[in-house]
Design a protein around this motif. Structure first.
Motif, PDB file in Angstrom:
ATOM      1  N   ALA A 165      -5.842  16.885  -5.068  1.00  0.00           N
ATOM      2  CA  ALA A 165      -5.635  15.446  -5.254  1.00  0.00           C
ATOM      3  C   ALA A 165      -4.274  15.023  -4.704  1.00  0.00           C
ATOM      4  CB  ALA A 165      -5.752  15.085  -6.735  1.00  0.00           C
ATOM      5  N   LEU A 166      -3.259  15.848  -4.931  1.00  0.00           N
ATOM      6  CA  LEU A 166      -1.923  15.538  -4.416  1.00  0.00           C
ATOM      7  C   LEU A 166      -1.912  15.568  -2.894  1.00  0.00           C
ATOM      8  CD1 LEU A 166       1.042  14.939  -5.008  1.00  0.00           C
ATOM      9  CD2 LEU A 166       1.417  17.406  -5.181  1.00  0.00           C
ATOM     10  N   SER A 167      -2.591  16.521  -2.318  1.00  0.00           N
ATOM     11  CA  SER A 167      -2.681  16.604  -0.853  1.00  0.00           C
ATOM     12  C   SER A 167      -3.356  15.353  -0.285  1.00  0.00           C
ATOM     13  CB  SER A 167      -3.462  17.855  -0.462  1.00  0.00           C
ATOM     14  OG  SER A 167      -3.653  17.905   0.923  1.00  0.00           O
ATOM     15  N   GLU A 168      -4.438  14.922  -0.912  1.00  0.00           N
ATOM     16  CA  GLU A 168      -5.126  13.710  -0.459  1.00  0.00           C
ATOM     17  C   GLU A 168      -4.241  12.481  -0.608  1.00  0.00           C
ATOM     18  OE1 GLU A 168      -8.822  13.481  -2.581  1.00  0.00           O
ATOM     19  OE2 GLU A 168      -9.537  15.373  -1.731  1.00  0.00           O
ATOM     20  N   ALA A 169      -3.470  12.428  -1.699  1.00  0.00           N
ATOM     21  CA  ALA A 169      -2.571  11.290  -1.904  1.00  0.00           C
ATOM     22  C   ALA A 169      -1.498  11.245  -0.818  1.00  0.00           C
ATOM     23  CB  ALA A 169      -1.920  11.370  -3.285  1.00  0.00           C
ATOM     24  N   PHE A 170      -0.967  12.415  -0.445  1.00  0.00           N
ATOM     25  CA  PHE A 170       0.035  12.449   0.628  1.00  0.00           C
ATOM     26  C   PHE A 170      -0.578  12.056   1.963  1.00  0.00           C
ATOM     27  CE2 PHE A 170       2.861  15.463  -1.889  1.00  0.00           C
ATOM     28  CZ  PHE A 170       3.840  14.511  -2.089  1.00  0.00           C
ATOM     29  N   GLU A 171      -1.818  12.471   2.207  1.00  0.00           N
ATOM     30  CA  GLU A 171      -2.495  12.078   3.452  1.00  0.00           C
ATOM     31  C   GLU A 171      -2.683  10.561   3.509  1.00  0.00           C
ATOM     32  OE1 GLU A 171      -6.120  14.301   3.747  1.00  0.00           O
ATOM     33  OE2 GLU A 171      -5.072  16.216   3.910  1.00  0.00           O
ATOM     34  N   ALA A 172      -3.093   9.977   2.385  1.00  0.00           N
ATOM     35  CA  ALA A 172      -3.266   8.521   2.336  1.00  0.00           C
ATOM     36  C   ALA A 172      -1.936   7.818   2.544  1.00  0.00           C
ATOM     37  CB  ALA A 172      -3.884   8.112   0.998  1.00  0.00           C
ATOM     38  N   VAL A 178       2.905  10.332  -9.542  1.00  0.00           N
ATOM     39  CA  VAL A 178       2.144  10.593 -10.765  1.00  0.00           C
ATOM     40  C   VAL A 178       1.407  11.931 -10.651  1.00  0.00           C
ATOM     41  CG1 VAL A 178       0.146   9.822 -12.116  1.00  0.00           C
ATOM     42  CG2 VAL A 178       1.898   8.182 -11.451  1.00  0.00           C
ATOM     43  N   LEU A 179       0.819  12.174  -9.486  1.00  0.00           N
ATOM     44  CA  LEU A 179       0.098  13.434  -9.282  1.00  0.00           C
ATOM     45  C   LEU A 179       1.053  14.625  -9.264  1.00  0.00           C
ATOM     46  CD1 LEU A 179      -2.558  12.261  -6.680  1.00  0.00           C
ATOM     47  CD2 LEU A 179      -2.962  12.925  -9.060  1.00  0.00           C
ATOM     48  N   GLN A 180       2.263  14.442  -8.752  1.00  0.00           N
ATOM     49  CA  GLN A 180       3.252  15.518  -8.780  1.00  0.00           C
ATOM     50  C   GLN A 180       3.639  15.862 -10.214  1.00  0.00           C
ATOM     51  OE1 GLN A 180       6.242  13.775  -6.169  1.00  0.00           O
ATOM     52  NE2 GLN A 180       5.834  15.339  -4.617  1.00  0.00           N
ATOM     53  N   ARG A 213       1.777  15.380 -12.846  1.00  0.00           N
ATOM     54  CA  ARG A 213       0.605  16.025 -13.447  1.00  0.00           C
ATOM     55  C   ARG A 213       0.534  17.495 -13.035  1.00  0.00           C
ATOM     56  NH1 ARG A 213      -5.199  15.553 -11.381  1.00  0.00           N
ATOM     57  NH2 ARG A 213      -6.318  16.811 -12.886  1.00  0.00           N
ATOM     58  N   LEU A 214       0.771  17.758 -11.757  1.00  0.00           N
ATOM     59  CA  LEU A 214       0.754  19.137 -11.269  1.00  0.00           C
ATOM     60  C   LEU A 214       1.848  19.959 -11.947  1.00  0.00           C
ATOM     61  CD1 LEU A 214      -0.375  21.302  -9.387  1.00  0.00           C
ATOM     62  CD2 LEU A 214       1.158  20.441  -7.616  1.00  0.00           C
ATOM     63  N   ALA A 215       3.020  19.384 -12.110  1.00  0.00           N
ATOM     64  CA  ALA A 215       4.120  20.095 -12.771  1.00  0.00           C
ATOM     65  C   ALA A 215       3.755  20.437 -14.219  1.00  0.00           C
ATOM     66  CB  ALA A 215       5.391  19.251 -12.736  1.00  0.00           C
ATOM     67  N   GLU A 216       3.102  19.521 -14.908  1.00  0.00           N
ATOM     68  CA  GLU A 216       2.669  19.787 -16.291  1.00  0.00           C
ATOM     69  C   GLU A 216       1.639  20.904 -16.331  1.00  0.00           C
ATOM     70  OE1 GLU A 216       1.272  15.970 -17.559  1.00  0.00           O
ATOM     71  OE2 GLU A 216       3.294  15.161 -17.788  1.00  0.00           O
ATOM     72  N   ILE A 217       0.728  20.904 -15.376  1.00  0.00           N
ATOM     73  CA  ILE A 217      -0.303  21.947 -15.327  1.00  0.00           C
ATOM     74  C   ILE A 217       0.346  23.307 -15.044  1.00  0.00           C
ATOM     75  CG2 ILE A 217      -2.299  22.781 -14.019  1.00  0.00           C
ATOM     76  CD1 ILE A 217      -3.061  19.792 -13.632  1.00  0.00           C
ATOM     77  N   LEU A 255       0.831  -1.214   0.000  1.00  0.00           N
ATOM     78  CA  LEU A 255       0.000   0.000   0.000  1.00  0.00           C
ATOM     79  C   LEU A 255       0.858   1.254   0.000  1.00  0.00           C
ATOM     80  CD1 LEU A 255      -2.934  -0.810   2.438  1.00  0.00           C
ATOM     81  CD2 LEU A 255      -3.070  -0.383  -0.013  1.00  0.00           C
ATOM     82  N   ILE A 256       1.932   1.239   0.758  1.00  0.00           N
ATOM     83  CA  ILE A 256       2.834   2.392   0.795  1.00  0.00           C
ATOM     84  C   ILE A 256       3.460   2.608  -0.575  1.00  0.00           C
ATOM     85  CG2 ILE A 256       5.002   3.268   1.751  1.00  0.00           C
ATOM     86  CD1 ILE A 256       4.199   1.872   4.389  1.00  0.00           C
ATOM     87  N   LYS A 257       3.891   1.523  -1.180  1.00  0.00           N
ATOM     88  CA  LYS A 257       4.518   1.620  -2.498  1.00  0.00           C
ATOM     89  C   LYS A 257       3.523   2.162  -3.530  1.00  0.00           C
ATOM     90  CE  LYS A 257       7.865  -1.079  -5.029  1.00  0.00           C
ATOM     91  NZ  LYS A 257       8.485  -2.376  -5.190  1.00  0.00           N
ATOM     92  N   LEU A 258       2.288   1.677  -3.511  1.00  0.00           N
ATOM     93  CA  LEU A 258       1.264   2.165  -4.430  1.00  0.00           C
ATOM     94  C   LEU A 258       0.928   3.634  -4.179  1.00  0.00           C
ATOM     95  CD1 LEU A 258      -1.205  -0.858  -4.613  1.00  0.00           C
ATOM     96  CD2 LEU A 258       0.163   0.083  -6.472  1.00  0.00           C
ATOM     97  N   SER A 259       0.815   4.011  -2.920  1.00  0.00           N
ATOM     98  CA  SER A 259       0.479   5.405  -2.613  1.00  0.00           C
ATOM     99  C   SER A 259       1.627   6.336  -2.987  1.00  0.00           C
ATOM    100  CB  SER A 259       0.088   5.562  -1.152  1.00  0.00           C
ATOM    101  OG  SER A 259       1.179   5.294  -0.306  1.00  0.00           O
ATOM    102  N   THR A 260       2.862   5.865  -2.838  1.00  0.00           N
ATOM    103  CA  THR A 260       4.022   6.664  -3.256  1.00  0.00           C
ATOM    104  C   THR A 260       4.007   6.865  -4.764  1.00  0.00           C
ATOM    105  OG1 THR A 260       5.317   5.820  -1.402  1.00  0.00           O
ATOM    106  CG2 THR A 260       6.542   6.766  -3.242  1.00  0.00           C
TER     107      THR A 260
END
Length: 136
Positions: A91-98, A17-19, A21-25, A7-12
């Protein structure tokens, strides 16, 4: 590998991926802001040119009307990108919380495993002590 480590590996991975995406935006927003700055500079240059050239004054109104439309289009694009950026940040904030939640669970499991191992070792030592006492 335990389920908690998976789970840690998947959440990382999800956070990475979200980081990206944010950088592209953010890159798209910066590019749009640069286009807007270039349009504004183009308008200032045309203003200076048309003030010096009498014949250019005829076309000035049409140029500035077109410039106004192009700037409005870029501004609306920036507004859309800002909304998208806010969503990506959430979304990135939620991913870090998870990810932190999974890391906390995994740490709790490791602590519990260490406690259990300590109880097993203590019981083994107690049994060994009882055997020595019974023999001696």
């Amino acid at each position: 590998m335990s389920w908690a480590e998976s789970l840690i590996k998947l959440s990382t991975y999800e956070a990475e991926v979200l980081q990206k995406r944010l950088a592209e935006i953010v890159d798209r927003r910066v590019a749009a802001e640069l286009r807007l700055a270039m349009l504004e500079a183009e308008g200032e240059a045309e203003m200076a040119f048309s003030a010096q050239e009498a014949a250019a004054g005829i076309y000035r109104a049409g140029f500035f009307e077109g410039l106004k439309v192009r700037k409005a289009k870029v501004r609306s694009e920036i507004d859309v990108i800002l909304i998208e950026e806010a969503g990506a940040r959430d979304a990135l904030s939620e991913a870090f919380e998870a990810q932190k939640k999974y890391e906390h669970i995994a740490e709790g499991l490791r602590v519990e495993a260490r406690k259990q191992q300590g109880r097993i070792e203590a019981a083994a030592l107690d049994e060994l002590g009882l055997r020595k006492r019974a023999v001696g």
